[in-house]
Design a protein around this motif. Structure first.
Motif, PDB file in Angstrom:
ATOM      1  N   LEU A 365     -13.370   1.851   0.397  1.00 38.00           N
ATOM      2  CA  LEU A 365     -12.352   1.313   1.294  1.00 38.00           C
ATOM      3  C   LEU A 365     -11.007   1.414   0.588  1.00 38.00           C
ATOM      4  O   LEU A 365     -10.868   0.935  -0.542  1.00 38.00           O
ATOM      5  CB  LEU A 365     -12.630  -0.155   1.635  1.00 38.00           C
ATOM      6  CG  LEU A 365     -11.503  -0.892   2.385  1.00 38.00           C
ATOM      7  CD1 LEU A 365     -11.350  -0.355   3.802  1.00 38.00           C
ATOM      8  CD2 LEU A 365     -11.746  -2.396   2.403  1.00 38.00           C
ATOM      9  N   VAL A 366     -10.034   2.034   1.231  1.00 35.93           N
ATOM     10  CA  VAL A 366      -8.652   2.014   0.744  1.00 35.93           C
ATOM     11  C   VAL A 366      -7.990   0.826   1.432  1.00 35.93           C
ATOM     12  O   VAL A 366      -7.476   0.932   2.540  1.00 35.93           O
ATOM     13  CB  VAL A 366      -7.926   3.334   1.048  1.00 35.93           C
ATOM     14  CG1 VAL A 366      -6.508   3.304   0.476  1.00 35.93           C
ATOM     15  CG2 VAL A 366      -8.695   4.518   0.465  1.00 35.93           C
ATOM     16  N   SER A 367      -8.027  -0.330   0.764  1.00 31.69           N
ATOM     17  CA  SER A 367      -7.647  -1.568   1.437  1.00 31.69           C
ATOM     18  C   SER A 367      -6.150  -1.844   1.417  1.00 31.69           C
ATOM     19  O   SER A 367      -5.702  -2.826   2.006  1.00 31.69           O
ATOM     20  CB  SER A 367      -8.398  -2.769   0.840  1.00 31.69           C
ATOM     21  OG  SER A 367      -8.082  -2.940  -0.525  1.00 31.69           O
ATOM     22  N   GLU A 368      -5.384  -0.994   0.734  1.00 29.90           N
ATOM     23  CA  GLU A 368      -3.926  -1.039   0.848  1.00 29.90           C
ATOM     24  C   GLU A 368      -3.374   0.376   0.705  1.00 29.90           C
ATOM     25  O   GLU A 368      -3.781   1.125  -0.193  1.00 29.90           O
ATOM     26  CB  GLU A 368      -3.277  -1.917  -0.234  1.00 29.90           C
ATOM     27  CG  GLU A 368      -3.351  -3.400   0.006  1.00 29.90           C
ATOM     28  CD  GLU A 368      -2.457  -4.176  -0.971  1.00 29.90           C
ATOM     29  OE1 GLU A 368      -1.427  -3.612  -1.419  1.00 29.90           O
ATOM     30  OE2 GLU A 368      -2.811  -5.327  -1.294  1.00 29.90           O
ATOM     31  N   PHE A 369      -2.453   0.725   1.582  1.00 25.19           N
ATOM     32  CA  PHE A 369      -1.607   1.900   1.447  1.00 25.19           C
ATOM     33  C   PHE A 369      -0.422   1.660   2.366  1.00 25.19           C
ATOM     34  O   PHE A 369      -0.484   0.836   3.290  1.00 25.19           O
ATOM     35  CB  PHE A 369      -2.342   3.196   1.820  1.00 25.19           C
ATOM     36  CG  PHE A 369      -2.696   3.296   3.286  1.00 25.19           C
ATOM     37  CD1 PHE A 369      -1.923   4.043   4.151  1.00 25.19           C
ATOM     38  CD2 PHE A 369      -3.808   2.633   3.787  1.00 25.19           C
ATOM     39  CE1 PHE A 369      -2.246   4.133   5.500  1.00 25.19           C
ATOM     40  CE2 PHE A 369      -4.137   2.710   5.136  1.00 25.19           C
ATOM     41  CZ  PHE A 369      -3.355   3.466   5.990  1.00 25.19           C
ATOM     42  N   GLY A 370       0.680   2.335   2.109  1.00 25.23           N
ATOM     43  CA  GLY A 370       1.851   2.138   2.961  1.00 25.23           C
ATOM     44  C   GLY A 370       3.088   2.724   2.327  1.00 25.23           C
ATOM     45  O   GLY A 370       3.025   3.390   1.282  1.00 25.23           O
ATOM     46  N   HIS A 371       4.240   2.444   2.936  1.00 27.40           N
ATOM     47  CA  HIS A 371       5.514   2.952   2.441  1.00 27.40           C
ATOM     48  C   HIS A 371       6.626   2.108   3.051  1.00 27.40           C
ATOM     49  O   HIS A 371       6.515   1.648   4.193  1.00 27.40           O
ATOM     50  CB  HIS A 371       5.697   4.427   2.826  1.00 27.40           C
ATOM     51  CG  HIS A 371       6.838   5.078   2.117  1.00 27.40           C
ATOM     52  ND1 HIS A 371       6.731   5.556   0.822  1.00 27.40           N
ATOM     53  CD2 HIS A 371       8.125   5.306   2.504  1.00 27.40           C
ATOM     54  CE1 HIS A 371       7.891   6.071   0.453  1.00 27.40           C
ATOM     55  NE2 HIS A 371       8.764   5.935   1.446  1.00 27.40           N
ATOM     56  N   PRO A 372       7.723   1.878   2.302  1.00 24.50           N
ATOM     57  CA  PRO A 372       8.825   1.055   2.819  1.00 24.50           C
ATOM     58  C   PRO A 372       9.403   1.607   4.124  1.00 24.50           C
ATOM     59  O   PRO A 372       9.559   2.824   4.284  1.00 24.50           O
ATOM     60  CB  PRO A 372       9.854   1.108   1.687  1.00 24.50           C
ATOM     61  CG  PRO A 372       9.055   1.395   0.459  1.00 24.50           C
ATOM     62  CD  PRO A 372       7.947   2.295   0.907  1.00 24.50           C
ATOM     63  N   LEU A 373       9.739   0.690   5.027  1.00 23.75           N
ATOM     64  CA  LEU A 373      10.315   1.061   6.325  1.00 23.75           C
ATOM     65  C   LEU A 373      11.809   0.807   6.395  1.00 23.75           C
ATOM     66  O   LEU A 373      12.427   1.011   7.448  1.00 23.75           O
ATOM     67  CB  LEU A 373       9.600   0.305   7.445  1.00 23.75           C
ATOM     68  CG  LEU A 373       8.100   0.575   7.552  1.00 23.75           C
ATOM     69  CD1 LEU A 373       7.513  -0.154   8.756  1.00 23.75           C
ATOM     70  CD2 LEU A 373       7.798   2.061   7.633  1.00 23.75           C
ATOM     71  N   SER A 374      12.397   0.345   5.308  1.00 24.23           N
ATOM     72  CA  SER A 374      13.853   0.258   5.209  1.00 24.23           C
ATOM     73  C   SER A 374      14.225   0.540   3.759  1.00 24.23           C
ATOM     74  O   SER A 374      13.373   0.540   2.868  1.00 24.23           O
ATOM     75  CB  SER A 374      14.365  -1.117   5.649  1.00 24.23           C
ATOM     76  OG  SER A 374      13.918  -2.135   4.765  1.00 24.23           O
ATOM     77  N   GLY A 375      15.500   0.788   3.519  1.00 23.15           N
ATOM     78  CA  GLY A 375      15.947   1.078   2.167  1.00 23.15           C
ATOM     79  C   GLY A 375      16.084   2.565   1.908  1.00 23.15           C
ATOM     80  O   GLY A 375      15.915   3.403   2.804  1.00 23.15           O
ATOM     81  N   SER A 376      16.352   2.900   0.663  1.00 23.12           N
ATOM     82  CA  SER A 376      16.771   4.257   0.321  1.00 23.12           C
ATOM     83  C   SER A 376      15.677   5.305   0.462  1.00 23.12           C
ATOM     84  O   SER A 376      15.976   6.494   0.575  1.00 23.12           O
ATOM     85  CB  SER A 376      17.305   4.279  -1.117  1.00 23.12           C
ATOM     86  OG  SER A 376      16.287   3.888  -2.032  1.00 23.12           O
ATOM     87  N   VAL A 377      14.407   4.903   0.438  1.00 21.57           N
ATOM     88  CA  VAL A 377      13.325   5.894   0.548  1.00 21.57           C
ATOM     89  C   VAL A 377      12.592   5.805   1.885  1.00 21.57           C
ATOM     90  O   VAL A 377      11.581   6.480   2.083  1.00 21.57           O
ATOM     91  CB  VAL A 377      12.312   5.744  -0.607  1.00 21.57           C
ATOM     92  CG1 VAL A 377      12.990   5.955  -1.950  1.00 21.57           C
ATOM     93  CG2 VAL A 377      11.621   4.389  -0.569  1.00 21.57           C
ATOM     94  N   SER A 378      13.101   4.995   2.808  1.00 23.21           N
ATOM     95  CA  SER A 378      12.393   4.791   4.071  1.00 23.21           C
ATOM     96  C   SER A 378      12.367   6.038   4.947  1.00 23.21           C
ATOM     97  O   SER A 378      11.516   6.158   5.836  1.00 23.21           O
ATOM     98  CB  SER A 378      13.027   3.632   4.849  1.00 23.21           C
ATOM     99  OG  SER A 378      14.387   3.902   5.152  1.00 23.21           O
ATOM    100  N   ASP A 379      13.291   6.987   4.701  1.00 22.39           N
ATOM    101  CA  ASP A 379      13.277   8.221   5.496  1.00 22.39           C
ATOM    102  C   ASP A 379      12.004   9.024   5.269  1.00 22.39           C
ATOM    103  O   ASP A 379      11.651   9.874   6.093  1.00 22.39           O
ATOM    104  CB  ASP A 379      14.493   9.079   5.149  1.00 22.39           C
ATOM    105  CG  ASP A 379      14.472   9.564   3.697  1.00 22.39           C
ATOM    106  OD1 ASP A 379      14.309   8.707   2.796  1.00 22.39           O
ATOM    107  OD2 ASP A 379      14.626  10.776   3.472  1.00 22.39           O
ATOM    108  N   LYS A 380      11.281   8.764   4.183  1.00 17.14           N
ATOM    109  CA  LYS A 380      10.049   9.483   3.895  1.00 17.14           C
ATOM    110  C   LYS A 380       8.851   8.895   4.638  1.00 17.14           C
ATOM    111  O   LYS A 380       7.785   9.527   4.709  1.00 17.14           O
ATOM    112  CB  LYS A 380       9.764   9.458   2.393  1.00 17.14           C
ATOM    113  CG  LYS A 380      10.856  10.036   1.507  1.00 17.14           C
ATOM    114  CD  LYS A 380      10.487   9.937   0.025  1.00 17.14           C
ATOM    115  CE  LYS A 380      11.652  10.284  -0.886  1.00 17.14           C
ATOM    116  NZ  LYS A 380      12.086  11.663  -0.749  1.00 17.14           N
TER     117      LYS A 380
END
Length: 633
Positions: A365-380
């Motif tokens: 189980l990969v019980s956490e993954f994600g990426h920031p939705l605001s800030g300098s890297v959120s465009d990715k």
């Protein structure tokens, strides 16, 4: 679909006779849902009570537990929990959640479990169980405890109670040159020393007596599990998937000559065995422990990676699940990855997870993954998350899937971080400081990863493209999955991301799918699926995203070619039904005849080009592709 097209399809024998729905309980469940809720480990697979291969898909609920504003609970009220659960089911198509709990809230004083907290947590958990979701409780910690940090600190933590920190006598926290809160794990002496004490079960002297810190945690965990077992109805408790003993473990500091791999073997694994014993004592013997390795074992930044992944302890067996996290730390750094993620970026990272699952002979189980939705890297974020889901679905990139589908491999279970309806509306006093009230994002260490937020009317709304979030996936397969892919056509700004187009060598199938979303599942039935004494066959289930209205969904399969899905009956090979839990979520049901065999299904949305002739030609191409792809017969 027009009446004229319907008539043509019936005349051509494509649809078969119309069928009507069988009687169903009020919550939308069907006869086979009674045993479907149970989840156990069978080698590297999750299986339900019918022996079907299960994929868990969902979110973490939620980072609100890290905050003080709601007393270590994910929600301010049970009513809010119900709203969140229904939205998660309907807007995100989830079938499971990782439900965070707080040790600090559960044991505010030495040896004293707060039953009011446990009662509130149990009520909120039941809101998700009642919505048809499986629940994985998790005792969460980050940076050991918020009580390690000063009022004016740049950072905060969560986990251990204040009395543990007070008795520990830790140095004043200081991270040095840190650009991300996670650096405290290895650079902040207060954090590293506290973690070291936990793993060595340090004896703490408190006004209430002497307590060993790990023993105290295990006592509280055991009493929490016993409370849940006692206060949840049996049919609800059946949906509890297991327990995650502790979030993101780390040694703190190693002994001379010790590395992460040895620490996992000498200290982490014995802790999990002790936790397993507490599960058994609390009435959880038939549920697995979802155990996490050193959180840095699979870092995709080489200098941050630490050897691990629960090596050197042999196989885990059916009482454990290999439970890991993955974040693209290079993409989140802002300097170590230029540009966006692309097709196949994470296939190596998730191949590593699949490899450890195989070596440990346990489900992953990969019980956490994600990426920031605001800030300098959120465009990715749109491309990073699409690429992560792509590699959770298959070992292959989109460019190679159709030509190498026999190597697609198992679909990984996963839970995205996170689902916090209070995103952007918090009122958190950072480390108890009334002069630092946090309201934005997740209100914790400058994070902003929640897929959901409330609009001004109090309605949960997605903060990400619904095409990405609400996905087609095989929730339960009557047999073994051989290959799966889903082309979600999600967007990065105004750009539609198509990484897995139907090959030009199948022109009729490509024309049928067009620019619509589609998924393909290939599976092998072993002919033994049943329902414990019932002659009827148990179907394979795929979650249908909201855009796949049953009336406007097309399925091409060895079981039939159908445009407009009929309601489920036991004799309908291709049909649709509500997901369990009484929400508007829907599922596709594929019921194979008796006996072992190879099966396949392509699912897409109906378009104006759909005709009986095109369906027949596309189905012929799909069947020829399956026959020539090297799948075991």
């Amino acid at each position: 679909m027009s009446g004229a097209v319907l008539g043509l399809l019936l005349t051509a024998g494509v649809l078969g006779a119309p069928v009507t729905a069988s009687a169903a309980p009020p919550d939308g469940g069907l006869w086979f849902d009674d045993l479907a809720a149970e989840v156990s480990a069978d080698g590297t697979r999750f299986v339900d009570g019918h022996g079907r291969e299960v994929v868990l898909r969902g979110f973490n609920v939620s980072g609100e537990v890290k905050l003080a504003e709601n007393g270590g609970l994910p929600f301010a009220s049970t009513a809010d929990a119900r709203v969140s659960a229904e939205a998660l089911r309907e807007e995100a198509g989830a079938n499971a959640v990782r439900f965070l709990l707080s040790w600090a809230a559960a044991e505010p004083a030495p040896g004293q479990v707060d039953e009011a907290y446990l009662a509130a947590a149990t009520a909120q958990i039941r809101a998700f169980l009642d919505a048809g979701l499986r629940v994985l409780p998790d005792f969460h910690q980050d940076l050991y405890s918020r009580h390690l940090f000063d009022e004016d600190s740049w950072y905060s933590g969560d986990g251990a109670p204040a009395w543990v920190v007070e008795a520990g006598g830790y140095p004043d926290e200081f991270c040095g040159i840190c650009v991300h809160w996670g650096q405290n794990i290895t650079q902040n002496a207060a954090v590293t020393t506290a973690h070291r004490d936990f793993w060595r079960n340090r004896e703490l002297t408190t006004p209430a007596g002497t307590f060993k810190v790990q023993d105290a945690f295990l006592d509280t965990a055991g009493r929490t599990m016993a409370y849940l077992r006692e206060h949840l109805p049996a049919d609800s408790f059946a949906r509890i998937a297991g327990f995650d003993p502790l979030n993101e473990p780390h040694a703190g500091t190693y002994d001379p000559g010790q590395d992460s791999k040895q620490w996992e073997k000498d200290l982490l694994w014995p802790f999990y065995q002790r936790f397993r014993a507490r599960m058994d004592e609390a009435g959880w013997a038939d549920k697995p422990a979802f155990v996490e390795p050193n959180l840095f074992w699979n870092s995709n930044i080489s200098f941050a990676r630490q050897e691990g992944g629960l090596q050197g302890i042999g196989t885990l067996g059916p009482r454990y699940v290999f439970n890991t996290h993955f974040y693209d730390q290079a993409a989140m750094s802002g300097i170590l990855m230029w540009g966006k993620a692309s097709d196949g970026r994470y296939k190596g990272d998730f191949a590593t997870v699949r490899g450890r699952s195989t070596a440990l002979d346990a489900p992953a189980l990969v019980s956490e993954f994600g990426h920031p939705l605001s800030g300098s890297v959120s465009d990715k974020a749109p491309t990073v998350l699409k690429a992560m889901y792509q590699s959770l679905d298959s070992r292959l990139s989109g460019a190679e899937w159709w030509s190498k589908a026999a190597g697609s491999g198992p679909v990984l279970s996963s839970m995205q971080w996170q689902w916090d309806i209070y995103n952007g509306r918090h009122h958190e006093l950072m480390n108890g400081n009334p002069d630092r009230v946090l309201t934005e994002g997740d209100a914790w260490n400058d994070e902003d990863l929640s897929t959901v937020a409330l609009d001004d009317s109090g309605t949960p709304v997605l903060r990400q493209d619904a095409r990405l979030v609400d996905r087609l996936y095989p929730g339960a397969v009557a047999g073994r999955t051989l290959a799966f892919t889903y082309e979600d056509r999600s967007r990065d700004g105004n750009t539609t991301l198509t990484w897995n187009p139907v090959p030009s060598g199948m022109p009729n199938l490509a024309r049928l799918v067009g620019q619509e979303r589609y998924g393909v599942l290939v599976w092998r039935s072993d002919g033994s699926e049943g329902s414990r004494g019932t002659a009827a066959r148990v179907p394979t289930e795929l979650h249908l995203p909201q855009g796949f209205d049953p009336a406007a969904t097309t399925v091409l399969s060895d079981l039939g070619a159908v445009t407009g899905l009929p309601s489920y009956t036991p004799d309908a090979p291709v049909s649709a039904a509500p997901e369990p839990g009484g929400t508007d979520a829907r599922r596709l049901l594929l019921t194979a005849p008796d006996g072992a065999g190879l099966h396949y299904a392509l699912v897409t949305r109906t378009t104006p080009v759909t005709t009986p002739a095109l369906l027949a030609a596309a189905r012929e191409e799909l069947a020829a592709w399956v026959a020539g792809s090297g799948f075991p017969g």
